[in-house]
Design a protein around this motif. Structure first.
Motif, mmCIF file in Angstrom:
data_model
loop_
_atom_site.group_PDB
_atom_site.id
_atom_site.type_symbol
_atom_site.label_atom_id
_atom_site.label_comp_id
_atom_site.label_asym_id
_atom_site.label_seq_id
_atom_site.Cartn_x
_atom_site.Cartn_y
_atom_site.Cartn_z
ATOM 1 N N GLN A 325 0.841 -1.213 0.000
ATOM 2 C CA GLN A 325 0.000 0.000 0.000
ATOM 3 C C GLN A 325 0.871 1.255 0.000
ATOM 4 O O GLN A 325 0.560 2.247 -0.654
ATOM 5 C CB GLN A 325 -0.904 0.001 1.244
ATOM 6 C CG GLN A 325 -2.032 -1.000 1.180
ATOM 7 C CD GLN A 325 -2.782 -1.060 2.513
ATOM 8 O OE1 GLN A 325 -2.173 -1.169 3.580
ATOM 9 N NE2 GLN A 325 -4.103 -0.985 2.441
ATOM 10 N N ILE A 326 1.954 1.215 0.733
ATOM 11 C CA ILE A 326 2.850 2.370 0.781
ATOM 12 C C ILE A 326 3.503 2.588 -0.582
ATOM 13 O O ILE A 326 3.616 3.722 -1.053
ATOM 14 C CB ILE A 326 3.902 2.178 1.898
ATOM 15 C CG1 ILE A 326 3.198 2.362 3.240
ATOM 16 C CG2 ILE A 326 5.063 3.142 1.740
ATOM 17 C CD1 ILE A 326 4.021 2.111 4.443
ATOM 18 N N GLU A 327 3.900 1.507 -1.209
ATOM 19 C CA GLU A 327 4.494 1.627 -2.550
ATOM 20 C C GLU A 327 3.504 2.282 -3.513
ATOM 21 O O GLU A 327 3.872 3.177 -4.279
ATOM 22 C CB GLU A 327 4.899 0.244 -3.055
ATOM 23 C CG GLU A 327 5.683 0.300 -4.354
ATOM 24 C CD GLU A 327 6.146 -1.084 -4.778
ATOM 25 O OE1 GLU A 327 7.184 -1.531 -4.276
ATOM 26 O OE2 GLU A 327 5.469 -1.699 -5.624
ATOM 27 N N GLU A 328 2.242 1.858 -3.444
ATOM 28 C CA GLU A 328 1.229 2.448 -4.331
ATOM 29 C C GLU A 328 1.071 3.945 -4.068
ATOM 30 O O GLU A 328 0.941 4.745 -4.998
ATOM 31 C CB GLU A 328 -0.124 1.732 -4.128
ATOM 32 C CG GLU A 328 -0.150 0.345 -4.741
ATOM 33 C CD GLU A 328 -1.312 -0.507 -4.242
ATOM 34 O OE1 GLU A 328 -2.244 0.049 -3.608
ATOM 35 O OE2 GLU A 328 -1.287 -1.729 -4.479
ATOM 36 N N GLU A 329 1.088 4.324 -2.787
ATOM 37 C CA GLU A 329 0.958 5.751 -2.466
ATOM 38 C C GLU A 329 2.187 6.533 -2.958
ATOM 39 O O GLU A 329 2.071 7.656 -3.457
ATOM 40 C CB GLU A 329 0.780 5.950 -0.954
ATOM 41 C CG GLU A 329 0.764 7.420 -0.565
ATOM 42 C CD GLU A 329 -0.183 7.755 0.566
ATOM 43 O OE1 GLU A 329 -1.329 7.272 0.544
ATOM 44 O OE2 GLU A 329 0.237 8.500 1.468
ATOM 45 N N CYS A 330 3.354 5.940 -2.821
ATOM 46 C CA CYS A 330 4.579 6.619 -3.270
ATOM 47 C C CYS A 330 4.570 6.815 -4.787
ATOM 48 O O CYS A 330 4.980 7.876 -5.280
ATOM 49 C CB CYS A 330 5.810 5.816 -2.851
ATOM 50 S SG CYS A 330 6.133 5.859 -1.086
#
Lengths: 375, 51
Positions: A325-330
């Motif tokens: 999820q963090i990768e997607e937000e980044c």
């Protein structure tokens, strides 16, 4: 991670100048979180210089790939300094104690409505208190050690140290003196007085940041924290009339003396984004907007020409989300704010103390995987 | 202080800490103010605590 063509220092300076380097620099704002990584009590991180020095190296080595070291050993000086700031325990009721929790502010009103005139007449000294365990010599020694540490990161490690001194907006400082509820009543009942005192405090707060820089040296860059002039608290009209004028005085003061400024503005400033252009001088390369809950797409559209943007991976996601999820937000942030340079991928405010290592690492790795600029 | 305007900085620090009529900040006076300030116990730094 391939061998970089330029140093982190150069990459960050390029982004700060609102230009495009080889990739988006990455610097989640790690401060108290370092205690978790180094497995030491929070108070050791804040007040034991050698323990904090060890923690800084551990953070940097474990989170391979950071472009900025965002906390310095000696960070405890924010709390342990008689020079006024919202974090000074000499002025505000900060509580230290729990080994795995950040210091907690017990925010109680410290002055009545008559306090505004008292500040004009007597300054902030009437509110100064001396903690029983304060040791002036220790404070001076820590300052001296911090100066050497700045040199270490800049010269030997070629890593950007982010800032050399911190300050706060006069509006936020007054709010903390008066207490949130009382202050917002004052904004209705005596707005002229609030503005008068905020304007009065602004040159002194800027001067204090410059004085602290002169003691520490390092990068000529000042951190100004702002929260309570945002849309989370007041209307855009109130912010324009009551918050931005004194901020303008501070910013102009620092720019005149050649300082870069990191406007670390938590909560939501989306409806106020135009004011950053209207009130503050257009000094490309000198101003960074580090945003927390502000719409980054709008920030890029409205402020992206003059400001380097920094932020704003959600704190909730850092604590509760998954690396995926963090990768997607980044990726989303890089696509929105990274275009053309002038963006540093970061957290909005501090990385939560107990954010999982893999989540913070996911922010760093995302910059290397998705933040490369095509030549 | 490098090329910084030391006079201006100390003038503005004086007003911040001591009010509009203060002409210039001095560390000597500031440390006297700290020594004369009310001593408080509730803001202690508790080191190495595991309570």
């Amino acid at each position: 991670m391939n061998e970089p063509e330029i140093t982190s220092l150069e990459r960050v300076e390029t982004a700060l100048a609102v230009k495009q380097a080889d990739r988006v620099p990455v610097a989640p704002m790690i401060a108290i979180h370092a205690a978790t990584i180094a497995n030491i009590p929070v108070n050791d991180l804040l007040f034991d210089f050698e323990a904090a020095q060890h923690a800084a190296r551990k953070v940097f080595d474990l989170y391979k790939g950071l472009d900025i070291i965002t906390f310095m050993p000696g960070i405890g000086l924010m709390y342990n300094s008689p020079f006024i700031s919202t974090h000074s325990r000499f002025f505000f009721n900060w509580q230290f104690g729990a080994p795995n929790l950040p210091p907690q502010l017990n925010e109680v009103p410290l002055m009545g409505p008559e306090g505004y005139d008292k500040i004009l007449d007597e300054g902030v000294i009437p509110w100064l208190k001396r903690p029983l365990d304060f040791d002036a010599q220790e404070m001076l020694t820590t300052t001296s050690k911090m100066k050497k540490e700045m040199k270490y990161w800049l010269r030997e490690r070629q890593i950007h140290t982010f800032i050399s001194a911190t300050s706060v907006t006069p509006f936020d400082l007054l709010c903390q003196f008066r207490g949130l509820r009382n202050f917002f009543v004052d904004l209705r009942k005596q707005p002229e007085k609030v503005v008068e005192v905020a304007d009065f405090l602004a040159p002194g707060l800027a001067a204090l940041a410059e004085f602290m820089y002169s003691e520490i040296k390092g990068v000529k860059r000042i951190f100004i924290g702002g929260v309570r002039g945002s849309a989370t608290f007041i209307s855009p009209q109130m912010s324009a009339e009551l918050f931005f004028p004194s901020l303008k005085i501070m910013v102009e003061y620092l720019l005149q003396d050649g300082f870069q400024i990191n406007l670390h503005f938590d909560t939501d400033w989306t409806p106020m984004l135009d004011f950053f252009n209207e009130f503050l001088p257009a000094r490309k390369g000198y101003l960074t907007l580090q945003l927390e809950n502000t719409d980054m797409q709008k920030a890029k559209e409205i402020c992206g020409n003059n400001y380097c943007l920094m932020g704003n991976v959600s704190s909730t996601l850092q604590k509760m989300g998954t690396p995926q999820q963090i990768e997607e937000e980044c990726i989303k942030l890089i696509n929105i704010a990274g275009e053309g340079g002038g963006f540093i991928l970061s957290s909005g405010c501090e990385v939560p103390i107990d954010a999982p290592f893999t989540n913070v690492k996911a922010i760093i790795d995302s910059a290397y995987k998705y933040g490369i600029y095509k030549k | 202080m490098e090329s910084l305007d030391k006079d201006r900085i100390f003038r503005d620090l004086g007003k911040l800490f001591y009010g509009k009529n203060e002409e210039r900040f001095s560390l000597e006076k500031f440390f006297r103010s700290i020594n004369n300030a009310e001593v408080i116990e509730e803001r202690l730094i508790r080191r190495n605590t595991n309570e």
